[in-house]
Design a protein around this motif. Structure first.
Motif, PDB file in Angstrom:
ATOM      1  N   TYR A   1      -4.815   4.203 -57.090  1.00  0.00           N
ATOM      2  CA  TYR A   1      -4.881   4.359 -58.540  1.00  0.00           C
ATOM      3  C   TYR A   1      -4.616   5.829 -58.883  1.00  0.00           C
ATOM      4  CZ  TYR A   1      -6.954  -0.305 -58.229  1.00  0.00           C
ATOM      5  OH  TYR A   1      -7.167  -1.623 -57.959  1.00  0.00           O
ATOM      6  N   ARG A   2      -5.200   6.330 -59.937  1.00  0.00           N
ATOM      7  CA  ARG A   2      -4.882   7.686 -60.385  1.00  0.00           C
ATOM      8  C   ARG A   2      -5.254   8.741 -59.339  1.00  0.00           C
ATOM      9  NH1 ARG A   2      -4.288   9.976 -65.654  1.00  0.00           N
ATOM     10  NH2 ARG A   2      -5.100   8.078 -66.625  1.00  0.00           N
ATOM     11  N   ARG A   3      -6.444   8.603 -58.741  1.00  0.00           N
ATOM     12  CA  ARG A   3      -6.919   9.608 -57.798  1.00  0.00           C
ATOM     13  C   ARG A   3      -7.037   9.078 -56.374  1.00  0.00           C
ATOM     14  NH1 ARG A   3      -9.405  10.081 -62.652  1.00  0.00           N
ATOM     15  NH2 ARG A   3      -9.348  12.131 -63.658  1.00  0.00           N
ATOM     16  N   SER A   4      -7.230   7.810 -56.224  1.00  0.00           N
ATOM     17  CA  SER A   4      -7.467   7.241 -54.894  1.00  0.00           C
ATOM     18  C   SER A   4      -6.171   7.075 -54.122  1.00  0.00           C
ATOM     19  CB  SER A   4      -8.181   5.891 -55.011  1.00  0.00           C
ATOM     20  OG  SER A   4      -7.456   5.003 -55.841  1.00  0.00           O
ATOM     21  N   LYS A   5      -6.310   7.109 -52.789  1.00  0.00           N
ATOM     22  CA  LYS A   5      -5.160   6.981 -51.911  1.00  0.00           C
ATOM     23  C   LYS A   5      -5.650   6.627 -50.520  1.00  0.00           C
ATOM     24  CE  LYS A   5      -5.361  11.991 -51.204  1.00  0.00           C
ATOM     25  NZ  LYS A   5      -4.686  13.289 -51.398  1.00  0.00           N
ATOM     26  N   ILE A   6      -4.732   6.156 -49.708  1.00  0.00           N
ATOM     27  CA  ILE A   6      -4.959   6.035 -48.278  1.00  0.00           C
ATOM     28  C   ILE A   6      -3.942   6.935 -47.597  1.00  0.00           C
ATOM     29  CG2 ILE A   6      -5.954   3.712 -48.326  1.00  0.00           C
ATOM     30  CD1 ILE A   6      -3.206   2.607 -47.552  1.00  0.00           C
ATOM     31  N   ALA A   7      -4.297   7.428 -46.410  1.00  0.00           N
ATOM     32  CA  ALA A   7      -3.394   8.365 -45.739  1.00  0.00           C
ATOM     33  C   ALA A   7      -3.738   8.437 -44.257  1.00  0.00           C
ATOM     34  CB  ALA A   7      -3.493   9.752 -46.380  1.00  0.00           C
ATOM     35  N   ASP A   8      -2.856   9.101 -43.507  1.00  0.00           N
ATOM     36  CA  ASP A   8      -3.149   9.436 -42.114  1.00  0.00           C
ATOM     37  C   ASP A   8      -3.858  10.786 -42.102  1.00  0.00           C
ATOM     38  OD1 ASP A   8      -1.772   7.161 -41.225  1.00  0.00           O
ATOM     39  OD2 ASP A   8       0.140   8.244 -41.182  1.00  0.00           O
ATOM     40  N   TYR A   9      -4.863  10.894 -41.245  1.00  0.00           N
ATOM     41  CA  TYR A   9      -5.630  12.142 -41.184  1.00  0.00           C
ATOM     42  C   TYR A   9      -5.784  12.600 -39.738  1.00  0.00           C
ATOM     43  CZ  TYR A   9      -6.785  11.525 -46.101  1.00  0.00           C
ATOM     44  OH  TYR A   9      -6.703  11.380 -47.456  1.00  0.00           O
ATOM     45  N   TRP A  10      -5.774  13.928 -39.592  1.00  0.00           N
ATOM     46  CA  TRP A  10      -5.836  14.566 -38.282  1.00  0.00           C
ATOM     47  C   TRP A  10      -6.820  15.720 -38.349  1.00  0.00           C
ATOM     48  CZ3 TRP A  10      -1.915  12.226 -35.265  1.00  0.00           C
ATOM     49  CH2 TRP A  10      -0.963  11.522 -36.010  1.00  0.00           C
ATOM     50  N   VAL A  11      -7.471  16.011 -37.234  1.00  0.00           N
ATOM     51  CA  VAL A  11      -8.357  17.164 -37.161  1.00  0.00           C
ATOM     52  C   VAL A  11      -7.787  18.145 -36.142  1.00  0.00           C
ATOM     53  CG1 VAL A  11     -10.655  18.020 -36.560  1.00  0.00           C
ATOM     54  CG2 VAL A  11     -10.411  15.883 -37.836  1.00  0.00           C
ATOM     55  N   PHE A  12      -7.579  19.376 -36.586  1.00  0.00           N
ATOM     56  CA  PHE A  12      -7.055  20.432 -35.729  1.00  0.00           C
ATOM     57  C   PHE A  12      -8.188  21.381 -35.370  1.00  0.00           C
ATOM     58  CE2 PHE A  12      -5.125  24.685 -35.230  1.00  0.00           C
ATOM     59  CZ  PHE A  12      -4.228  24.405 -34.198  1.00  0.00           C
ATOM     60  N   ASP A  13      -8.379  21.590 -34.072  1.00  0.00           N
ATOM     61  CA  ASP A  13      -9.397  22.502 -33.571  1.00  0.00           C
ATOM     62  C   ASP A  13      -8.774  23.892 -33.421  1.00  0.00           C
ATOM     63  OD1 ASP A  13     -11.142  24.039 -31.869  1.00  0.00           O
ATOM     64  OD2 ASP A  13     -12.123  22.161 -31.298  1.00  0.00           O
ATOM     65  N   ARG A  14      -9.249  24.857 -34.171  1.00  0.00           N
ATOM     66  CA  ARG A  14      -8.626  26.190 -34.174  1.00  0.00           C
ATOM     67  C   ARG A  14      -8.871  26.941 -32.861  1.00  0.00           C
ATOM     68  NH1 ARG A  14     -10.194  29.558 -39.265  1.00  0.00           N
ATOM     69  NH2 ARG A  14      -8.455  30.821 -38.489  1.00  0.00           N
ATOM     70  N   LEU A  15      -9.917  26.555 -32.148  1.00  0.00           N
ATOM     71  CA  LEU A  15     -10.210  27.239 -30.888  1.00  0.00           C
ATOM     72  C   LEU A  15      -9.381  26.675 -29.739  1.00  0.00           C
ATOM     73  CD1 LEU A  15     -14.111  27.530 -31.191  1.00  0.00           C
ATOM     74  CD2 LEU A  15     -12.387  29.279 -31.703  1.00  0.00           C
ATOM     75  N   THR A  16      -9.335  25.344 -29.631  1.00  0.00           N
ATOM     76  CA  THR A  16      -8.618  24.716 -28.513  1.00  0.00           C
ATOM     77  C   THR A  16      -7.171  24.394 -28.850  1.00  0.00           C
ATOM     78  OG1 THR A  16      -9.234  22.468 -29.184  1.00  0.00           O
ATOM     79  CG2 THR A  16     -10.794  23.661 -27.783  1.00  0.00           C
ATOM     80  N   LYS A  17      -6.815  24.484 -30.146  1.00  0.00           N
ATOM     81  CA  LYS A  17      -5.474  24.119 -30.639  1.00  0.00           C
ATOM     82  C   LYS A  17      -5.186  22.623 -30.444  1.00  0.00           C
ATOM     83  CE  LYS A  17      -4.903  28.485 -31.415  1.00  0.00           C
ATOM     84  NZ  LYS A  17      -5.124  29.019 -32.773  1.00  0.00           N
ATOM     85  N   LYS A  18      -6.216  21.846 -30.228  1.00  0.00           N
ATOM     86  CA  LYS A  18      -6.065  20.416 -30.014  1.00  0.00           C
ATOM     87  C   LYS A  18      -6.016  19.689 -31.360  1.00  0.00           C
ATOM     88  CE  LYS A  18      -8.419  16.411 -27.966  1.00  0.00           C
ATOM     89  NZ  LYS A  18      -9.633  15.941 -27.241  1.00  0.00           N
ATOM     90  N   LEU A  19      -5.128  18.699 -31.453  1.00  0.00           N
ATOM     91  CA  LEU A  19      -5.011  17.876 -32.648  1.00  0.00           C
ATOM     92  C   LEU A  19      -5.406  16.450 -32.294  1.00  0.00           C
ATOM     93  CD1 LEU A  19      -3.828  17.918 -35.677  1.00  0.00           C
ATOM     94  CD2 LEU A  19      -1.831  16.815 -34.645  1.00  0.00           C
ATOM     95  N   GLN A  20      -6.348  15.881 -33.014  1.00  0.00           N
ATOM     96  CA  GLN A  20      -6.710  14.488 -32.783  1.00  0.00           C
ATOM     97  C   GLN A  20      -6.669  13.709 -34.088  1.00  0.00           C
ATOM     98  OE1 GLN A  20     -10.922  13.326 -32.047  1.00  0.00           O
ATOM     99  NE2 GLN A  20     -11.300  15.528 -31.759  1.00  0.00           N
ATOM    100  N   ARG A  21      -6.200  12.478 -33.973  1.00  0.00           N
ATOM    101  CA  ARG A  21      -6.110  11.623 -35.145  1.00  0.00           C
ATOM    102  C   ARG A  21      -7.485  11.034 -35.444  1.00  0.00           C
ATOM    103  NH1 ARG A  21      -1.181   7.422 -36.421  1.00  0.00           N
ATOM    104  NH2 ARG A  21      -1.925   6.743 -38.471  1.00  0.00           N
ATOM    105  N   VAL A  22      -7.846  10.980 -36.730  1.00  0.00           N
ATOM    106  CA  VAL A  22      -9.166  10.470 -37.108  1.00  0.00           C
ATOM    107  C   VAL A  22      -9.241   8.974 -36.883  1.00  0.00           C
ATOM    108  CG1 VAL A  22     -10.818  10.217 -38.993  1.00  0.00           C
ATOM    109  CG2 VAL A  22      -9.503  12.333 -38.777  1.00  0.00           C
ATOM    110  N   SER A  23      -8.189   8.247 -37.271  1.00  0.00           N
ATOM    111  CA  SER A  23      -8.159   6.793 -37.120  1.00  0.00           C
ATOM    112  C   SER A  23      -6.716   6.348 -36.979  1.00  0.00           C
ATOM    113  CB  SER A  23      -8.806   6.112 -38.329  1.00  0.00           C
ATOM    114  OG  SER A  23      -8.633   4.713 -38.283  1.00  0.00           O
ATOM    115  N   GLU A  24      -6.508   5.253 -36.276  1.00  0.00           N
ATOM    116  CA  GLU A  24      -5.158   4.708 -36.136  1.00  0.00           C
ATOM    117  C   GLU A  24      -4.692   4.057 -37.432  1.00  0.00           C
ATOM    118  OE1 GLU A  24      -3.063   5.120 -33.568  1.00  0.00           O
ATOM    119  OE2 GLU A  24      -4.635   6.442 -32.812  1.00  0.00           O
TER     120      GLU A  24
END
Length: 683
Positions: A75-98
């Motif tokens: 709707y106006r504000r709601s959405k679905i999306a792909d999300y990732w978490v980037f660790d600034r120390l390890t430089k590792k990127l992991q996906r929150v959910s498939e």
């Protein structure tokens, strides 16, 4: 510039920056003192599965970055999306959910992320990468952790959960929609058969969702319900942890929306304390200006004395002092500088069409002007208030961004001036808006007017009025315009005068001016537009027999109503996505200004253009999107049927599968071409 986030060190900021081909982008960090030195934190080109980032946020400790990609609007504000978490120390990127998910939020300690999937709440542990489901009853009648349609639209938020400051608790809202009526609209698509899109939409006077609040102890999985005792709050428009240890701040408001209460729920003692109340004969507006200081005292804005001003309270709700006062409104509350003990805010002290930035000490003294050029001034401060990015625009100046040091208000750097945009617009030879005030129905109303570039005062020109007119809104402001304004200026160069008047009910001129329309939406607003048209029609250079009016949404309602009830003044109107009877619109918005149809039937029916179709004399074009989830196409269909049964000729256009914004592909170009041709042929 919308993606700027100040880092907690107060010395740097981050933003999303496009790469050379503009397909990919980077999250970069810059320092206020040396903005040209850029550190790339994450580059979407380094990851095959991510084309570009669409948004981002940091954990409180800034060790983790939550990145968004491939978002799909709901709707106006709601959405679905792909999300990732980037660790600034390890430089590792992991996906929150498939799966694509909603509203993820990192815990303050950066070790977990909570999110919503298919109306249930999940928590992912970023260390062991395990995910656990927190709620299990989410379905077509129940939502956990996200708001229903009407909360999203009218209270302006989607995420309905929050982390405690120590990351050990999660509060969430549960919506039971089972008694909310279902609205259905056909989606035509490209298949052989259309399909009905159904969602729960409470129209004025109908049942709302039942909302409950729960706090979960994440160590024990124990869930406790927030109990309001004898209180039965109809709406819970805001929740947030803050203001002390184990302190959950809750705002509730009654169905009439004229009695707001600010509560503190102690999550350990499971006790409720009333902190503050706001009452009004008409309604109380919901805002996001609750800000806690280091000592857990807080700032709050209120219209209780007739104008929106800032108040400072102790943690227990005892008033310390009022920080601003005068016959003008505070429009934004920015930040508290703990070193200087200064509060930064924006107001209309220099006039309701202007915006200035000020500072005031927390003791109420030492007020100073930060930015006061004629026009619209704004500011984005660093986390500690040491620096700010000044934004400025006016009628002749596109948005300009400059970096300042706050204490001495010293200019450090020009970030962006949009000179290329200014030069391009100047090539078209458009006239500028002329700002002034007119006395209409005993009030000084703000107005602007655009005249043809070759304007000849000895000639008579047709006049087109544009307006929105909704409660608390503003169209007459000294700021750089949008695409719609360029269209208005194009019409002016084709021999039309285009004008706009902010009538009674609009914003930034005090509560009395805004709330005079209570219980009678569009009554006084229409009287002001009709009287304004008569005023303009008496000017020597306006052809009083060729005056039109147009608007979108609330403004569409107004255009239709003015054409019918002011049929001796207006010869033409265009109504885009109009409400045609407030009975068709949602509970929260409509009842805030009108109460329910059961309580105020005359207010609803006397201010509905459906009941005046027999008075149509001028030319009328009505436009709507068939998939408008906000102002349903039902409004236009009922209007069309009423006109037909009165044997009134009119024109109309339905845009298949388009929502309230009516855009996508060539849709917006088609719409404005349709309106342009209608104006050329009928005004």
């Amino acid at each position: 510039m919308e993606s700027i986030r100040s880092m907690k060190d107060g010395a740097s900021y981050t933003l999303l920056k496009d790469t050379e081909n503009e397909q990919a982008n980077q999250l970069v960090q810059s320092y206020y003192k040396k903005p040209k030195e850029v550190l790339v934190l994450v580059d979407s080109r380094d990851y095959e599965q991510i084309e570009r980032f669409t948004d981002y946020s940091f954990s409180k400790n800034e060790e983790k970055i939550l990145l968004e990609s491939e978002d799909l609007p709901i709707y106006r504000r709601s959405k679905i999306a792909d999300y990732w978490v980037f660790d600034r120390l390890t430089k590792k990127l992991q996906r929150v959910s498939e799966q694509k998910i909603q509203e993820p939020l990192l815990s303050p300690d950066g070790k977990k992320v909570a999110y919503v999937f298919q109306r249930n709440i999940y928590i992912k542990d970023l260390i062991n990468e395990r995910t656990r489901q927190l709620t299990f009853d989410g379905n077509y009648e129940t939502l956990n952790g996200i708001t229903d349609w009407v909360y999203e639209e009218e209270f302006g938020f989607v995420r309905a959960f929050d982390w405690s400051l120590d990351s050990k608790q999660l509060v969430y809202m549960r919506f039971d929609e089972s008694k909310v009526p279902i609205f259905s609209m056909d989606i035509y698509g490209s298949d052989l058969y259309q399909f009905p899109y159904m969602f729960r939409y409470p129209k004025a006077g109908e049942e709302n969702s039942t909302v409950e609040l729960f706090v979960v102890n994440l160590d024990t999985n124990q869930k406790s319900k927030v109990l309001f005792g004898d209180e039965k709050p109809v709406y819970i428009p805001r929740i947030k942890f803050g203001g002390g240890q184990n302190s959950l701040i809750i705002q509730t408001i009654n169905r009439h929306q004229n009695h707001l209460k600010l509560w503190r729920w102690d999550t350990q003692k499971k006790s409720l304390k009333l902190v503050l109340e706001e009452k009004d004969d008409a309604y109380v507006s919901i805002h996001d200006n609750l800000k806690f200081l280091e000592d857990n005292s807080f700032l709050w804005t209120s219209e209780r004395n007739g104008f929106n001003h800032i108040y400072h309270y102790e943690q227990n709700g005892k008033l310390i002092r009022r920080l601003t006062k005068g016959p003008w409104e505070v429009t934004s509350l920015y930040l508290i500088n703990p070193k200087l003990k200064e509060l930064y805010y924006q107001s209309v002290e220099d006039g309701s069409t202007e915006r200035r930035v000020y500072a005031v000490k927390l003791n109420g003294k030492g007020k100073r002007l930060i930015q006061g050029s004629k026009g619209t001034n704004g500011a984005s401060f660093s986390a500690d208030g040491s620096y700010y990015i000044h934004s400025f625009s006016d009628e002749q100046t596109p948005p300009r961004f400059s970096l300042y040091q706050t204490k001495n208000n010293r200019l450090l750097n020009l970030i962006l001036d949009n000179k290329g945009l200014k030069d391009k617009i100047d090539e078209f030879g458009f006239s500028d808006r002329e700002f002034s005030t007119v006395t209409i129905n005993g009030e000084q109303l703000n107005t602007w007017m655009i005249k043809p570039v070759d304007f000849d005062p000895s000639k008579e020109y047709p006049l087109l009025l544009f307006q929105y007119s909704g409660p608390g809104s503003q169209q007459v402001a000294n700021r750089w315009g949008d695409q719609r304004l360029l269209w208005h200026k194009m019409l002016a160069n084709q021999g039309y005068i285009v004008a706009c008047v902010d009538g009674r009910g609009t914003g930034f001129k005090g509560a009395a001016f805004k709330k005079v329309t209570y219980l009678n939406l569009v009554k006084y607003e229409s009287l002001d537009q009709i009287a304004a048209a008569q005023y303009f029609g008496n000017l020597s250079f306006v052809d009083k027999d060729r005056i039109g009016i147009w608007g979108w949404s609330f403004g569409g309602h107004m255009a239709a109503h003015c054409l019918l009830t002011g049929n001796d003044v207006f010869s033409m109107a265009i109504a885009v996505a109009p409400v045609t009877n407030w009975r068709f619109y949602d509970t929260i918005y409509t009842e805030r200004f009108m109460r329910t149809p059961q309580e105020n039937p005359q207010g609803y029916d006397l201010n509905s253009p459906l009941n005046y179709v027999d008075q149509l004399q001028g030319k009328f074009l009505i436009i709507h999107g068939s998939a408008d989830d906000n102002v349903h196409v039902q409004n236009t269909m009922r209007m069309v049927e009423a006109l037909i049964q009165e044997d009134k000729q009119f024109e109309w256009m339905i845009y298949p599968d388009k929502n309230h914004g009516i855009f996508g592909g060539y849709t917006r170009k088609h719409l404005y071409t349709k309106m342009t041709n209608f104006i050329y042929n009928n005004l």
